[in-house]
Enzyme design. Structure first.
Site, PDB file in Angstrom:
ATOM      1  CG  MET A  29      40.909  62.016 -69.385  1.00  0.00           C
ATOM      2  SD  MET A  29      41.646  60.527 -70.100  1.00  0.00           S
ATOM      3  CE  MET A  29      42.825  61.258 -71.260  1.00  0.00           C
ATOM      4  N   GLY A  32      42.209  67.669 -74.192  1.00  0.00           N
ATOM      5  CA  GLY A  32      43.265  68.668 -74.252  1.00  0.00           C
ATOM      6  C   GLY A  32      44.523  68.222 -73.525  1.00  0.00           C
ATOM      7  CG  ASP A  34      45.763  72.084 -69.360  1.00  0.00           C
ATOM      8  OD1 ASP A  34      46.998  72.199 -69.457  1.00  0.00           O
ATOM      9  OD2 ASP A  34      44.964  72.998 -69.651  1.00  0.00           O
ATOM     10  CB  CYS A 122      29.845  73.308 -67.849  1.00  0.00           C
ATOM     11  SG  CYS A 122      30.317  71.689 -68.503  1.00  0.00           S
ATOM     12  CB  CYS A 219      32.512  73.112 -75.750  1.00  0.00           C
ATOM     13  SG  CYS A 219      31.104  72.815 -74.658  1.00  0.00           S
TER      14      CYS A 219
END
EC number: 2.8.1.13
Length: 383
Positions: A29, A32, A34, A122, A219
């Site tokens: 999670m 966001g 989605d 990532c 990010c």
């Protein structure tokens, strides 16, 4: 005389042979809409959902920053979704892992004149490696994410396919997903026709993030300012140098190679020339920005390495593969020929030249006759 044979248990919606209530799913999670919808959807279907959010960097300074994943506000939002739907939620500190596996390479790649894609690293090195192992440690049967991509079961096992909605497809960022990882991963949103459907589901579940804007920036890069981040990580990285043409003639000076990307036209500070010039090469060793006419950006032959191959037959089983490739996330696939050199290295020949192909970007491989993704690799040197 008949004999009863035990029947195989039916598969649940995640393709696993047991009831949802006996199936534990770790949902990655980000905070966001989605990934929140994925968690809520699976919880409603009766699965044993565990939400996990990764703290990837020191978010204290970014607490109020909008449009980036995994900042302080996003962790708070993920926790609120878990409370709303009634499943456990954990925040894991992955700052050191993220810095070593993603941020350091990002800085070094820029200093070397490449254009890196840290979101791919990532997924490859943190989310689908360390987080996936954590999910196994939590006795999960699978891990689900909010990525827009599809996993299908083929004759040789799980396959990676593009999302139904081409505008949301994230295959470019997930090409390095391995077969072993695909066995354990699930992507419940890949079949949706549009983002509007996702937001409608978020509203249906009463999620507090239903109207939350999509993330835009990397990010750890506030406001998309890569250069300022790299200067903090590598003091002296913005040393000035020369802007030269293809013949080596000095046309001006620049304020640091890290401020430029292949294909850039604006902001060169060398006005007064008859024809527009573009950045065609970054010579980081000599602190030179090389510029030339637009046609100098055209590339047909692309060397690719670190290939993750997802085809049924080995990549080296053929001398040539006719397929489609993507060399930028924002561009459509183009017809190409893949010529393997080894199990992890190949030469890609584009049937029609592309402009602005840059080392550090990914080259993702697609089947020309279906939605299947054959994997991909990294563009590793200049022309």
């Amino acid at each position: 005389m008949s004999k009863d044979f035990p029947l195989d248990p039916p598969l649940n919606s995640l393709g696993l042979p047991k009831p949802p209530g006996q199936t534990r799913v770790v949902v990655a999670m980000s905070g966001g809409v989605d990934s929140s919808v994925v968690a809520a959807m699976l919880k409603e279907e009766g699965y044993d959902v565990v939400g996990v959010t990764l703290q990837l960097y020191d978010h204290g300074a970014a607490l109020a920053k909008k449009g980036a994943c995994c900042a302080g506000q996003d962790i708070h939002d993920a926790r609120r979704v878990a409370e709303t739907m009634g499943f456990p939620h954990y925040v894991l500190d992955y700052e050191n892992t993220f810095r070593e596996a993603v941020i350091e390479e990002f800085a070094d790649a820029y200093l070397a004149g490449a254009t890196p894609v840290p979101c791919i690293r990532c997924n490859e090195r943190v989310k689908f490696k360390d987080l996936l192992e954590t999910a196994r440690d939590l006795d999960a049967d699978c891990m689900a994410t909010g990525h827009y991509i599809r996993r299908k079961t083929g004759a040789q096992g799980p396959e990676l396919h593009c999302a139904t909605d081409p505008n949301r497809d994230q295959s470019y960022f997930l090409f390095s997903t391995t077969r072993e990882q695909l066995d354990f991963l699930r992507f419940p949103l890949g079949h949706l026709a549009s983002k509007a459907e996702t937001r409608a589901l978020a509203a249906k579940y009463g999620l507090p993030v239903a109207d939350k804007p999509d993330s835009q920036d990397i990010c750890f890069v506030p406001n998309g300012n890569y250069a300022s981040v790299i200067e903090k990580l590598r003091p002296g990285a913005a040393d000035p140098g020369e802007i030269v043409d293809l013949q080596g003639n000095v046309l001006g000076t620049h304020r640091g190679v890290i401020h430029y990307t292949i294909g850039q036209r604006r902001g060169l500070g060398i006005g007064g020339l008859e024809d527009p010039l573009y950045v065609v090469k970054l010579d980081a060793d000599n602190r030179r920005v090389v510029v030339g006419p637009k046609e100098a950006l055209s590339t047909r032959i692309i060397p690719v390495r670190e290939i993750n191959w997802l085809g049924d037959a080995p990549m080296t089983s053929r001398a040539e593969w006719h397929l489609s490739v993507k060399v930028r996330s924002t561009r459509p696939p183009r017809e190409a020929i893949l010529r393997p050199i080894s199990d992890t290295e190949a030469e890609v020949e584009l049937l029609f030249p592309e402009e602005g192909v840059s080392p550090g970007q990914a080259c993702v491989l697609y089947d020309t006759d279906s939605s299947r993704i054959f994997g991909g690799g990294w563009i590793w040197k200049g022309r």
